[in-house]
Design an enzyme around this catalytic site. Structure first.
Site, mmCIF file in Angstrom:
data_model
loop_
_atom_site.group_PDB
_atom_site.id
_atom_site.type_symbol
_atom_site.label_atom_id
_atom_site.label_comp_id
_atom_site.label_asym_id
_atom_site.label_seq_id
_atom_site.Cartn_x
_atom_site.Cartn_y
_atom_site.Cartn_z
ATOM 1 N N ASP A 1 -28.565 -26.796 -54.825
ATOM 2 C CA ASP A 1 -27.997 -26.153 -56.016
ATOM 3 C C ASP A 1 -26.602 -26.673 -56.336
ATOM 4 O O ASP A 1 -26.250 -26.919 -57.487
ATOM 5 C CB ASP A 1 -27.971 -24.630 -55.820
ATOM 6 C CG ASP A 1 -27.570 -23.877 -57.080
ATOM 7 O OD1 ASP A 1 -27.259 -24.516 -58.100
ATOM 8 O OD2 ASP A 1 -27.573 -22.633 -57.045
ATOM 9 N N ASP B 1 -41.154 -28.908 -63.592
ATOM 10 C CA ASP B 1 -42.535 -28.887 -64.070
ATOM 11 C C ASP B 1 -43.463 -29.110 -62.878
ATOM 12 O O ASP B 1 -43.450 -30.179 -62.262
ATOM 13 C CB ASP B 1 -42.728 -29.985 -65.117
ATOM 14 C CG ASP B 1 -44.058 -29.889 -65.845
ATOM 15 O OD1 ASP B 1 -45.010 -29.323 -65.269
ATOM 16 O OD2 ASP B 1 -44.149 -30.398 -66.983
ATOM 17 N N SER C 1 -47.501 -31.509 -73.051
ATOM 18 C CA SER C 1 -48.595 -31.465 -72.091
ATOM 19 C C SER C 1 -49.702 -32.414 -72.560
ATOM 20 O O SER C 1 -49.461 -33.602 -72.731
ATOM 21 C CB SER C 1 -49.093 -30.028 -71.917
ATOM 22 O OG SER C 1 -49.939 -29.915 -70.800
ATOM 23 N N VAL D 1 -29.939 -23.396 -60.200
ATOM 24 C CA VAL D 1 -30.653 -24.537 -60.779
ATOM 25 C C VAL D 1 -30.171 -25.807 -60.083
ATOM 26 O O VAL D 1 -28.966 -26.019 -59.934
ATOM 27 C CB VAL D 1 -30.396 -24.661 -62.302
ATOM 28 C CG1 VAL D 1 -31.011 -25.937 -62.854
ATOM 29 C CG2 VAL D 1 -30.957 -23.444 -63.031
ATOM 30 N N HIS E 1 -42.990 -26.138 -67.174
ATOM 31 C CA HIS E 1 -43.906 -26.948 -67.981
ATOM 32 C C HIS E 1 -43.819 -26.568 -69.455
ATOM 33 O O HIS E 1 -44.250 -25.490 -69.850
ATOM 34 C CB HIS E 1 -45.341 -26.773 -67.485
ATOM 35 C CG HIS E 1 -46.329 -27.649 -68.181
ATOM 36 N ND1 HIS E 1 -46.188 -29.017 -68.262
ATOM 37 C CD2 HIS E 1 -47.478 -27.349 -68.846
ATOM 38 C CE1 HIS E 1 -47.204 -29.526 -68.934
ATOM 39 N NE2 HIS E 1 -47.995 -28.532 -69.295
#
Length: 510
Positions: free
Chosen positions: A243, A392, A178, A252, A434
């Protein structure tokens, strides 16, 4: 999400026991006692505390040092250094921060790994990393936050290490995610001679444009809100569309470059419900997915976001939930305290041409770390592992792709381009949020892979990532995946278990 602690977690992707790294700790007889370090003379820096800390659980005994550095009249940079007593591996590890920083990161994970470890508060005090009021009227503190505190920490820590162990560290590593990823790239670009290896996680390196994008998303959602109750339906539809693109239906999107969510398929055909989107809401989602554009030439100011895990509790607070959302809070603080220095600034007035230009003029040279020239780092023989989660919603993973591509293309027109993968590799993690979290495999050892690359010359062709049940190792493994060096992606062989990384190979997209 706990809004009181917004710093990226020091995840299980970083620090592992020395045996795993193949490194043997040695017994070092200290040249100085821990307490005597308080008398160490350093330029514009005073050591205010040096205390011995007894072993506790997995953490061995170590010397804890606190220093205050004052490189300018308005600077007060707090630096923490943790020195293992008898289990030092001969190496130095510096940790980055998250958010707007404000506290020294937890150094004990580094001590467990055998590293002499250091970190900084970046020159101001703040318990949650969300407040930037310290910057208002304090330009030197912004410089400290931008890059100066990093160098002060490195130089101070290495002086303390030399005094305590009577020798310099054999290897030096930096790791951050980050804002810590932004810091990692600052180190690579500004101070390449200090490092043998750098882990860059989800970097906020295009700070001025990232935070402009935060405000843009805030504007869009103010005009046409997306009720949080619709997020599960948005996620379900995104996965319905994408997917299976990687050949495995597992909740996912394993290959976001191959499938783009079309929210138009959720348009309400009758009365509005939580299962559909109005036309203005579809437009808003499209804008968030595309990112803000410069009206002068339609160029991208900052890339947009994936929505395949938008209902996940580690994802939704960034753009869609909370009052304010995390993006809104961070973006407003930047423009109020750093750019315009006006507590009454209204986010709805942000101009995507003049205001973003002004942010670049005033802050880019201090905060951004977008320089594609890593030649000095490469010439030193240092290595970089860069990672980013595809889901993210704080910092778009496309930003990492853009930066990586800029390094690959540098210098433009070169007759003999540098093979970037000889020293720098980017790994994108499908389903990861994230700096961790999310429905994908999100636990991996980037630092261990970096050390192996630096010290044994073994470049990582993939990183083994694990998804634990409820992200808790005690509950067992849900599945594993290889994270592939960009632009490759993990492809299932169609034969072995689709929950086992061994059944996947890294291949280029067709």
């Amino acid at each position: 999400m706990d809004r009181k602690n917004l710093r990226p977690r020091q995840m299980r992707l970083a620090l592992v026991p020395l045996a795993v790294l193949g490194t043997c700790a040695a017994d070092y007889a200290s040249a100085a006692s821990c307490e005597s370090l308080q008398g160490l003379g350093l330029p514009h820096t005073k050591i205010t505390q040096a205390v011995a800390v007894a072993a506790s659980g997995a953490v061995p005994s170590y010397c804890s040092v606190t220093a205050h550095s004052h490189p300018s009249a308005d600077s007060d940079i707090v630096i923490g250094v943790a020195l293992p007593d008898a289990a030092w591996n001969g190496k130095y590890l510096q940790l980055g921060n998250g958010g707007y920083a404000g506290t020294v990161p937890d150094l004990t994970g580094g001590v467990v790994g055998g590293y002499a470890t250091a970190g900084t508060d970046d020159g101001h005090q703040d318990d949650n990393g969300l407040d930037a009021s310290w910057a208002l009227g304090h330009p030197e503190k912004i410089v400290d936050f931008g890059y100066r505190a990093l160098k002060e920490t490195t130089d101070t820590a290495k002086a303390v290490i030399a005094a305590f162990y009577a020798q310099d560290p054999a290897r030096s590593y930096f790791q951050g995610c980050s804002d810590g990823g932004r810091e990692a790239l600052q180190e690579a670009q500004r101070y390449p001679k200090d490092w043998d290896g750098i882990v860059v996680g989800a970097p906020a390196n295009y700070w001025t444009h990232l935070f402009s994008g935060f405000v843009y998303n805030q504007q869009e959602l103010t005009k046409h809100p997306i009720p949080p109750a619709k997020l599960p339906a948005i996620q379900a539809e995104a996965l319905r569309q994408c997917d299976a693109v990687d050949g495995v239906v597992d909740g996912v999107n394993g290959n976001p470059m191959r499938c783009k969510f079309a929210p138009e398929k959720m348009r309400c055909l009758g009365a509005e419900t939580d299962q559909c989107l109005t036309v203005p809401q579809i437009k808003t989602l499209r804008h968030i997915m595309a990112g803000p554009r410069d009206p002068r030439d339609d160029s991208t100011i900052f890339p947009g976001y994936q929505l395949n895990a938008v209902a996940d509790p580690t994802v939704s607070p960034w753009i869609f939930t909370g009052d304010p959302t995390l993006q809104a809070a961070f973006g407003d603080q930047f423009y109020i305290n750093m750019v315009f220095e006006d507590p009454n600034w209204d986010y709805m007035t942000l101009n995507r041409t003049t205001d973003v230009d002004y942010a670049d003029e005033t802050m880019a040279g201090i905060l951004n770390s977008t320089n594609p020239d890593l030649s000095a780092l490469n010439q030193r023989g240092a290595k970089v592992i860069h990672f980013h989660g595809w889901e993210d919603n704080a910092i778009s993973p496309k930003n990492s792709v853009n930066y990586f591509n800029s390094v690959v293309a540098y210098p433009r027109g070169a007759r003999k381009p540098v093979r970037t993968d000889s020293f720098y590799r980017l790994f994108l993690a499908p389903g990861m949020s994230h700096c961790g979290g999310g429905p994908g495999a999100n636990s991996f050892d980037a630092l261990g892979a970096l050390v192996k690359w630096v010290e044994q010359g073994v470049a990582p062709d993939s990183l083994l990532a694990t998804k634990y049940v409820n992200d808790d190792p005690a509950q067992g493994v849900a599945f594993t995946r290889p994270l592939c060096p960009y632009p490759k992606v993990a492809v299932w062989d169609g034969k072995g278990s689709n929950t086992d990384a061994a059944s996947y190979a890294c291949r280029l997209n067709d």
